[in-house]
Scaffold this motif. Sequence first.
Motif, mmCIF file in Angstrom:
data_model
loop_
_atom_site.group_PDB
_atom_site.id
_atom_site.type_symbol
_atom_site.label_atom_id
_atom_site.label_comp_id
_atom_site.label_asym_id
_atom_site.label_seq_id
_atom_site.Cartn_x
_atom_site.Cartn_y
_atom_site.Cartn_z
ATOM 1 N N UNK A 186 9.865 -75.980 29.066
ATOM 2 C CA UNK A 186 8.603 -76.494 28.521
ATOM 3 C C UNK A 186 8.300 -77.942 28.909
ATOM 4 N N UNK A 187 9.211 -78.614 29.606
ATOM 5 C CA UNK A 187 8.945 -79.953 30.129
ATOM 6 C C UNK A 187 8.059 -79.916 31.373
ATOM 7 N N UNK A 188 7.860 -78.716 31.944
ATOM 8 C CA UNK A 188 7.169 -78.589 33.223
ATOM 9 C C UNK A 188 5.948 -77.679 33.124
ATOM 10 N N UNK A 189 5.080 -77.803 34.115
ATOM 11 C CA UNK A 189 3.876 -76.988 34.185
ATOM 12 C C UNK A 189 4.228 -75.522 34.456
ATOM 13 N N UNK B 257 4.033 -68.977 37.008
ATOM 14 C CA UNK B 257 5.263 -68.864 37.781
ATOM 15 C C UNK B 257 6.428 -68.706 36.807
ATOM 16 N N UNK B 258 7.367 -67.821 37.126
ATOM 17 C CA UNK B 258 8.513 -67.616 36.247
ATOM 18 C C UNK B 258 9.723 -67.145 37.044
ATOM 19 N N UNK C 213 11.691 -75.141 38.723
ATOM 20 C CA UNK C 213 10.518 -74.817 39.529
ATOM 21 C C UNK C 213 9.391 -75.752 39.141
ATOM 22 N N UNK C 214 8.710 -76.329 40.136
ATOM 23 C CA UNK C 214 7.633 -77.287 39.893
ATOM 24 C C UNK C 214 6.316 -76.733 40.422
ATOM 25 N N UNK D 148 3.961 -74.923 45.162
ATOM 26 C CA UNK D 148 5.160 -74.812 44.351
ATOM 27 C C UNK D 148 6.263 -75.590 45.048
ATOM 28 N N UNK D 149 7.056 -76.351 44.274
ATOM 29 C CA UNK D 149 8.154 -77.137 44.833
ATOM 30 C C UNK D 149 9.448 -76.802 44.097
#
Length: 456
Positions: free
Chosen positions: A59-62, A72-73, A104-105, A113-114
């Motif tokens: 939950x810290x990321x988009x 994305x998952x 995953x970013x 996606x990075x």
Amino acid sequence: MKQFTIISILSSFLFLMPNANAQIGKRFPSEKKVVKDPVTGTMLTFLTSKPMGDSKIYQTHNQWTSDGEWLIFRSNRAKGEAMAVHEKTGEMVQVTEGGYTGMLNVARNCMKLFFMRKPLDSIVKKKDNNLKNRPTSMQVVEVDLAKLFADSKKGKLKKANYYQRVCGSTKPEMGAGGDLALDGDENWAYFRVGKEEAARHLPADTKLEKNYGPRNMGAGPAGIAAMNVHTGEIKYVISVPFQIGHIQTNPWMPGEIVFCWETGGKSPQRTWRVMSDGTGLRPLYPESEYEWVTHEAVISKDEVAMAIMGHRKIQVADTTGTAVGGANPGQEAAWGASGTREKPTGLAIVNLRTREMRIEGQTDKGSGLWHVSGSPDGRWAVGDDFSRSVYLIDRHTHEMLLLSTGHKTTAADHPHPTMSPDGTKIQIQSAMLSEDNKSMNICIIPVPEEWLKRKY
């Protein structure tokens, strides 16, 4: 013997080669189901519903792509690869090939996606016992999701390197790995470095922290470095004398980094903030020894949500000498006198500019709110608890609503709610549909229509 060795080498090489059935862009049919929460009546949209090892990004990321259409998952549908699911149609597409490691970013401003991964030659070297313990380099990889989704829909896929680009590689001696966090300007990606690299950047007289708590974690040093995703340039950000946990960025304020002191539980000082040039290091929220602060998440340009836990029983002095105990996390007495409700607890939001903190809400019993998020417009806050229930808070009125429950305490992980960028829905991971009571699926919970219509 020689023939056996050749066969073994060939077998290892074939094992490491990308699986032909795990091609980037491969499509999977919709599993979308709409289920009514049996307790709250909320209509839950399960974007996946089979036991395939699904889990959401932390939950810290988009979570959503920049067009707002895909999430994305992580999943085992293509083992070791990441997936995307279209929120309206439920169709799924594999979005990596060759694996990934860590976070995953998903870019917010472009369809990219990075992620990090180990180069193939590094994996091969690890097979050699003489090289097994040596540090390896890490690649930062970019995926062009726009091209990938378009070609996948047409059924005319190209080779993986058409969609995936290696931004650059770290030097093995950096010991890079762990969390990756994309800067707000989407030009830099931040990552942790190993203890040896971190020590090289610490002042000589720095006192290192020791392990803290019963999990024997938290000792330093640790550090953060960054890679320019366009040029591959690497710069060093900062070293600290303790173990770094989650690294995240402020998507609305380029160059601002939030990270934590990781102990596996209560930290002496959990939350930290620093700028990308290494300046401005300070505690985000200076905490007391009785406060158990955890699961911080940047939710807007100026705000970070976090949980001040109220999950432990207050120990009243008696003749029995009974210690804190229980099955839930953090109940061990060795964590000290923190996490009780003798002091204020709940879902707290800290202003990065004024440094003011206010508690938006707390459950009236149980563990209290645990993993937290909020909407960028400042209207909503959301959190889960040990029972895997999800609560919504109206930040204007402080009204709190049990939005959804029944996500099974036996689940493989916690719901980890994340608010959508437009503040109209929440993504969680849930075991509600699982037959084994453990496997999880990707689920969307809407903010109630009557709440969205509120005027202040």
